[in-house]
Structure formats: structure tokens, C-alpha cells
Design a protein around this motif. Structure first.
Motif, short mmCIF file in Angstrom:
data_model
loop_
_atom_site.label_atom_id
_atom_site.label_comp_id
_atom_site.label_asym_id
_atom_site.label_seq_id
_atom_site.Cartn_x
_atom_site.Cartn_y
_atom_site.Cartn_z
N TRP A 150 0.67 -1.14 0.00
CA TRP A 150 0.11 -0.08 -0.01
C TRP A 150 0.66 1.26 0.04
CZ3 TRP A 150 -5.16 0.58 -0.71
CH2 TRP A 150 -5.67 1.92 -0.64
N GLN A 151 2.04 1.25 1.00
CA GLN A 151 2.78 2.48 0.73
C GLN A 151 3.43 2.62 -0.55
OE1 GLN A 151 3.08 4.58 3.24
NE2 GLN A 151 1.47 3.53 4.40
N ARG A 152 3.51 1.63 -1.32
CA ARG A 152 4.33 1.76 -2.72
C ARG A 152 3.44 1.83 -3.85
NH1 ARG A 152 6.48 -2.89 -4.01
NH2 ARG A 152 5.92 -4.16 -2.33
N SER A 153 2.33 2.34 -3.41
CA SER A 153 1.27 2.53 -4.40
C SER A 153 0.61 3.90 -4.43
CB SER A 153 0.13 1.31 -4.61
OG SER A 153 -0.67 1.40 -3.50
N ALA A 154 -0.07 4.42 -5.71
CA ALA A 154 -0.65 5.69 -5.62
C ALA A 154 -2.09 5.57 -5.78
CB ALA A 154 0.15 6.26 -6.71
N ASN A 155 -2.73 4.39 -6.05
CA ASN A 155 -4.02 4.31 -6.34
C ASN A 155 -4.70 2.81 -6.33
OD1 ASN A 155 -3.64 3.57 -9.03
ND2 ASN A 155 -3.49 5.78 -9.67
N ASN A 156 -5.96 2.39 -6.53
CA ASN A 156 -6.14 1.24 -6.47
C ASN A 156 -5.70 0.53 -7.63
OD1 ASN A 156 -7.90 1.87 -4.63
ND2 ASN A 156 -9.75 1.97 -5.68
N LEU A 157 -5.60 1.11 -8.99
CA LEU A 157 -4.75 0.21 -9.98
C LEU A 157 -3.27 -0.12 -9.72
CD1 LEU A 157 -5.40 -0.91 -12.74
CD2 LEU A 157 -4.60 1.09 -13.66
N SER A 158 -2.54 0.89 -9.22
CA SER A 158 -1.28 0.58 -9.00
C SER A 158 -0.84 -0.29 -7.66
CB SER A 158 -0.45 1.92 -8.69
OG SER A 158 -1.09 2.57 -7.45
N TYR A 159 -1.98 -0.27 -6.84
CA TYR A 159 -1.97 -1.22 -5.68
C TYR A 159 -2.19 -2.56 -6.22
CZ TYR A 159 -3.52 -3.70 -1.51
OH TYR A 159 -3.66 -4.71 -0.55
N ALA A 160 -3.13 -2.86 -7.02
CA ALA A 160 -3.33 -4.13 -7.58
C ALA A 160 -2.09 -4.55 -8.48
CB ALA A 160 -4.57 -4.11 -8.47
N GLN A 161 -1.52 -3.79 -9.05
CA GLN A 161 -0.21 -4.11 -9.65
C GLN A 161 0.83 -4.47 -8.96
OE1 GLN A 161 -0.02 -0.48 -12.08
NE2 GLN A 161 -1.19 -1.06 -13.85
N GLN A 162 1.06 -3.74 -7.99
CA GLN A 162 2.25 -4.00 -7.21
C GLN A 162 1.82 -5.28 -6.24
OE1 GLN A 162 5.04 -2.58 -6.59
NE2 GLN A 162 4.60 -1.02 -8.29
N LEU A 163 0.64 -5.44 -6.06
CA LEU A 163 0.33 -6.70 -5.06
C LEU A 163 0.47 -7.75 -6.11
CD1 LEU A 163 -0.71 -7.70 -2.53
CD2 LEU A 163 -3.23 -7.60 -3.61
N MET A 164 0.04 -7.90 -7.23
CA MET A 164 0.32 -9.04 -8.06
C MET A 164 1.76 -9.34 -8.42
SD MET A 164 -1.29 -9.81 -12.09
CE MET A 164 -0.41 -8.72 -12.80
N SER A 165 2.44 -8.37 -8.48
CA SER A 165 4.04 -8.67 -8.52
C SER A 165 4.66 -9.40 -7.29
CB SER A 165 4.54 -7.46 -8.89
OG SER A 165 4.19 -6.52 -10.03
N VAL A 166 4.07 -9.02 -6.15
CA VAL A 166 4.52 -9.54 -4.96
C VAL A 166 4.07 -10.83 -5.08
CG1 VAL A 166 4.53 -9.45 -2.43
CG2 VAL A 166 4.77 -7.34 -3.59
N ILE A 167 2.99 -11.16 -5.21
CA ILE A 167 2.31 -12.47 -4.92
C ILE A 167 3.21 -13.52 -6.03
CG2 ILE A 167 0.43 -13.87 -5.48
CD1 ILE A 167 -1.40 -11.82 -4.23
N ASN A 168 3.32 -13.08 -6.98
CA ASN A 168 4.16 -14.03 -8.07
C ASN A 168 5.59 -13.73 -8.06
OD1 ASN A 168 2.04 -15.17 -10.21
ND2 ASN A 168 1.42 -13.13 -9.79
N ASP A 169 6.13 -13.22 -7.13
CA ASP A 169 7.86 -12.89 -6.91
C ASP A 169 8.16 -14.48 -6.61
OD1 ASP A 169 10.16 -12.28 -6.35
OD2 ASP A 169 10.04 -10.77 -4.73
N THR A 170 9.26 -14.67 -7.27
CA THR A 170 10.00 -16.05 -7.09
C THR A 170 10.55 -16.09 -5.84
OG1 THR A 170 12.01 -15.25 -8.40
CG2 THR A 170 10.16 -16.54 -9.63
N ASN A 171 11.02 -15.02 -5.33
CA ASN A 171 11.80 -14.92 -3.91
C ASN A 171 10.64 -14.69 -2.77
OD1 ASN A 171 14.44 -15.29 -5.03
ND2 ASN A 171 14.55 -13.15 -5.63
N GLN A 172 9.93 -15.75 -2.59
CA GLN A 172 8.70 -15.44 -1.52
C GLN A 172 9.28 -15.38 -0.16
OE1 GLN A 172 6.32 -18.86 -1.94
NE2 GLN A 172 5.36 -18.30 -4.02
N SER A 173 8.62 -14.27 0.47
CA SER A 173 8.95 -14.26 1.91
C SER A 173 8.12 -15.17 2.60
CB SER A 173 8.47 -12.71 2.42
OG SER A 173 7.03 -12.58 2.22
N GLN A 174 8.52 -15.51 3.82
CA GLN A 174 7.71 -16.66 4.75
C GLN A 174 6.41 -15.98 4.96
OE1 GLN A 174 10.21 -16.68 8.55
NE2 GLN A 174 11.83 -17.65 7.53
N ASN A 175 6.20 -14.65 5.02
CA ASN A 175 4.90 -14.40 5.15
C ASN A 175 3.89 -14.83 4.10
OD1 ASN A 175 5.06 -13.34 7.94
ND2 ASN A 175 5.49 -11.33 6.79
#
Length: 501
Positions: A150-175
Motif C-alpha cells: 500500500w505504501q508503494r502504490s498511488a491508487n487502486n490500480l497501482s496497488y493491484a499491480q504491485q500486489l500481483m508482482s509480490v504474489i508472483n515473486d519467485t523470492n517468496q517471503s515467509q509471510n
């Protein structure tokens, strides 16, 4: 002197209205401007299977209602079942039967035509979704990921874009690994959007690929942003909608419900087809009852008649231009148009030969009749009978010698030919054979040009499918009717004056 302003305003309105009507027909009803155009369609078959439990059974299947595809036709195969297709915001096919036992198979087939409208818009802002209730073991991990994104986004669309990138990141965090162990990527994506109050919904889509069988619907997520629902393929880590994706279900309803059965499933088979763009648009107009004021609602025999009648304004336009602007003389005002119509049936060469033979023999007979001092009505009647006899004789001779082309000269307008022979005979007596050759040659020249215009496949297509073109032709004829200057053929009289300067 009367003002000509109202006349030109009227002509301009005719031209604008005719052009606008043609454009509207192409845009609104998808009638192609060019003949022979092809469109791609998709034939999709849904196969529903389940086990009957010897109980009353009702099967409900969601049906496609996607602005990117028009439903050209649909049908269902369900022996012994009652079928009802409900319309509205959620189109569904509902099969019912008093008792079902054993393995059951139901089929639904639909033909889809792409419209190119891939964007899904909505003017009203949807309600803010209820925050997702996380499990105690998941809440901390989800909050940490959401707050960071949320802190790295400016609106709903950018939040969804950033969120999809995190979910599909190959270097997954423990969370993230913890959350993905109990949720799919699409489910986690949608839950995190709702938790931040972002309007989003899950939809089911079918990827259309030629000759594919036993395909399943794939989950997607639509995110609302500035009046548009933006599609996210979380599993494929892609934003945007491909051309070959049809949204089969998008109202938060189940795709398949079976009451009175078990082990239900649905799979899809598809086939790409090539269809005539014109035939497709006609079928779509039939489905939407848009043929009420179209010539395609007429029986085929009447349609064929109108295809010939609607070519007459084209011939008239050619005649008006050649006579008024060019200055070519003809025997009769619109006789060349009727001769051109006959040429369409006989072909040009056969028509020219037949016309010359009939007129030549007719003039010889007419010269004899002129010596009998008959009344005009009797003379014309005699010429008509002679023309019919000549046409019958030439047709019989052509058949005997095996010339099938000669059989088509029966399409010549007999009354018009009789009057043409009468005018040429009088012209011969008054002005001599040269005037007859000039008038007859001019008539054949104009008829030939009219035939070339009227037999053009594009023109035949336009005048029948875009009736507004006839208003444009009327405007052009009216404008040429106001011309009072010199004809082009008359300019040769002034050539000596130009040479002296």
C-alpha cells in the motif's frame, strides 16, 4: 429571382442524411463497407456431466454475456429434459427432469462473434467491499504484506499491480509462503484487495483456442479503476485482456449448480470458423429484430427483384452526367438505362450484337411500313409485333446453332426497342443516316458505361445494403440539374477562338 439557398440546403441535407444513414448501418449493425469480407467466429460447446440419484434433478449453467462477443446462435441438446434459458443480468440455462439415474450428459453450444469491445466499463462507482476476515494465524502476515504494498502504490490500480508482482515473486517471503499454503494466488489477491476497500470481483473466463477439447474455465480478477474494470490474470502474472478470452461468468454466481445429482463437472470444446461478414451481420440483426426496415426481411424472390431495381439510380446518374455535363446525345432520355439492365442479363458483347441486329432489321421493316401511310398507333403496334418476331427468330436460330448466349436477348425491353426504332426511322427521314448513327452510337456508348457501373460488384453491394446511398445519388442528380453552362462536347466550337489569342 428566387433564392437558390433553400435548394442547396435541401441538397446538403440529402447528402448528409444519406451518408450518415450508411455510416450508421455499418457501425450499428456491423454491415461491412466492402463485399467479400470475412469474420472469425467461435463455436463453443459446454458438456455438463453428473451422476443422477434417482431424484428430481435441476441443472443450472451460467451462460456467456460478454460485450466482447456477440451471441450469434445458441442451442442445447438434452433428451428428456426440459430447458429454459433465463435472460437478464445473469443468463443461465436451466435443465430439469423428474428423475435422473446413472451418468448424465447435457450439451450447450453457442456461436460467438468478436465485437472488439474488450473494455468493460461502468459509470457508477461500485460499493466498497466488506474487508476480508483473516484467520488469526494469517492476519499478521497479510497485514504486513498489504501495508508494505500500500505504501508503494498511488491508487487502486497501482496497488493491484504491485500486489500481483509480490504474489508472483519467485523470492517468496515467509509471510507470503504461509498465505499461499492455504490460498490460491487468485484468492489471496482478491482477499487483499477487499481488505483495503478496493472494488474487485472474481470472474471465470475461457481461453479460445482452435480445436481444443476438455478445457476448463480459468479464474481472473477484475479491479475497478476510473470507470473501467481492469482484468488481472494472477496465475499468469498478466494484466489486461487478450482478444481470445471470453468472460463466461462475471456476476459472482456459480458456474454450475446441480440439484438431485452428484460428481458434477463441466468442460468446454471449441472450434474457430470463418464466416461471411455480411451473413453474420444479417443473422445478428435477425436476433435483435433489427430487420424490420431492411430489404433482407423480404422473400428471396422480391430481394432479387429489388437488387435489379436499385441499380437503376446508378444508370440514371451516369446518363445525367453524360448528357448534362459531357453533352452526349442519345435516342430517348433513359433508354440507355433499360438497355444497360438488359446487358446485365445478356453480357455486354451478346447484348450489343443483339441490339444492333434487332434495330437494323426493325429499321428495314419500319421503312416499308412508312410507305403504307398508317396511323401512329397502328404503326407502333406493328413495330412491336415485328420486334417480338425478330427476337423470337434470333432466339430460335441461336438455339439451333448451339449459341446459348443468344437465348438471353429475350431480356431486351420490347416496347422500348419499338419506340427506339420509330424515333430512329423518323430521324433518318428528317436528318439523314448520319444523325441516326450519332444518336444510336451515343445511346450504345452511354448504355455501355451505365452497364459497366451497374455490373460492378461493389456498386451492386452498396446500393442494396446501404440504402442511404440513393439519397446521395439524388443530391448529385439535383445538383447536376442546376448546371446551365456549356457541355464539354460543345467546347470544340470555341477552339478557333482560343487559337487566335
Amino acid at each position: 429571382m428566387h433564392s437558390r439557398k433553400p435548394f442547396f440546403i435541401f441538397v446538403a441535407l440529402l447528402f448528409i442524411f444519406g451518408t450518415a444513414a450508411s455510416i450508421y448501418r455499418s457501425v450499428e449493425h456491423n454491415v461491412p463497407f466492402l463485399p467479400g469480407q470475412q469474420v472469425q467466429s467461435w463455436s463453443v460447446e459446454a458438456k455438463v456431466m453428473f451422476n443422477g440419484n434417482n431424484n428430481p434433478t435441476e441443472v443450472s449453467l451460467s451462460l456467456p454475456q460478454d460485450p466482447a462477443f456477440d451471441v450469434l446462435s445458441e442451442n442445447a441438446t438434452s433428451p428428456g429434459y426440459g430447458l429454459n434459458i433465463s435472460e437478464g443480468a445473469d443468463r443461465r440455462a436451466v435443465w430439469s427432469i423428474r428423475e435422473s439415474s446413472g451418468r448424465q450428459s447435457l450439451y450447450y453450444r453457442v456461436t460467438l462473434v468478436p465485437t472488439g469491445q474488450l473494455d468493460v466499463t461502468q459509470d457508477e462507482v461500485p460499493e466498497t467491499p466488506e474487508p476480508f476476515l483473516w484467520q488469526v494465524t494469517e492476519k499478521g502476515a497479510a497485514d504486513q504484506i498489504m501495508n508494505d504494498v500500500w505504501q508503494r502504490s498511488a491508487n487502486n490500480l497501482s496497488y493491484a499491480q504491485q500486489l500481483m508482482s509480490v504474489i508472483n515473486d519467485t523470492n517468496q517471503s515467509q509471510n507470503l509462503a504461509l498465505l499461499l499454503s492455504v490460498n490460491t494466488r487468485t484468492q489471496l489477491f482478491l482477499q487483499m484487495l477487499h481488505s483495503k476497500g478496493v472494488p474487485a470481483k472474481q470472474v471465470s473466463g475461457l481461453m479460445l483456442e482452435d480445436q481444443r477439447r476438455r478445457q476448463q474455465l480459468n479464474p481472473y480478477v477484475q479491479v475497478y479503476h476510473n470507470g473501467e474494470w481492469v482484468l488481472f490474470d494472477v496465475e499468469g502474472n498478466r494484466q489486461g485482456r487478450p482478444d481470445n478470452l471470453v468472460l463466461w461468468q462475471h456476476n459472482n454466481q456459480s458456474v454450475l449448480d446441480v440439484v438431485g445429482g452428484s460428481n458434477s463437472q463441466v468442460n468446454f470444446s471449441m472450434l474457430q470458423e470463418t464466416r461471411s461478414a455480411l451473413a453474420t451481420s444479417i443473422d445478428m440483426m435477425k436476433n435483435s429484430d433489427a430487420l424490420d426496415f431492411s430489404l433482407y426481411q423480404l422473400p428471396l424472390e422480391e430481394q432479387s427483384t429489388f437488387k435489379g431495381i436499385l441499380l437503376i439510380p446508378i444508370g440514371v446518374l451516369v446518363v445525367v452526367f453524360l448528357r448534362v455535363i459531357i453533352g452526349i446525345k442519345t435516342s430517348g432520355t433513359f433508354m440507355p438505362v433499360l438497355i444497360a439492365l438488359a446487358f446485365i442479363q445478356t453480357t455486354l458483347l451478346t447484348g450489343l450484337i443483339g441490339f444492333l441486329l434487332i434495330v437494323a432489321f426493325g429499321l428495314m421493316i419500319r421503312s416499308y411500313l412508312s410507305q403504307l401511310n398508317l396511323l401512329l398507333i397502328s404503326r407502333i403496334s406493328a413495330v412491336i409485333i415485328v420486334v417480338i418476331f425478330i427476337i423470337g427468330l434470333f432466339t430460335l436460330i441461336s438455339y439451333k446453332v448451339g449459341l446459348s448466349e443468344g437465348l438471353t436477348i429475350t431480356f431486351f425491353p420490347m416496347i422500348i426497342l419499338a419506340w427506339t426504332i420509330e424515333r430512329m426511322s423518323i430521324l433518318w427521314e428528317e436528318e439523314g443516316p448520319k444523325a441516326v448513327v450519332m444518336a444510336g452510337g451515343g445511346s450504345l456508348f452511354v448504355a455501355t458505361l451505365a452497364y459497366l457501373a451497374m455490373s460492378n460488384s461493389w456498386i451492386q453491394y452498396w446500393v442494396f445494403n446501404f440504402l442511404g446511398i440513393h439519397l446521395v445519388i439524388l443530391a448529385m442528380v439535383l445538383v447536376m440539374g442546376q448546371y446551365t453552362g456549356y457541355r464539354l462536347t460543345e467546347l470544340k466550337r470555341f477552339k478557333p477562338l482560343a487559337g487566335d489569342q
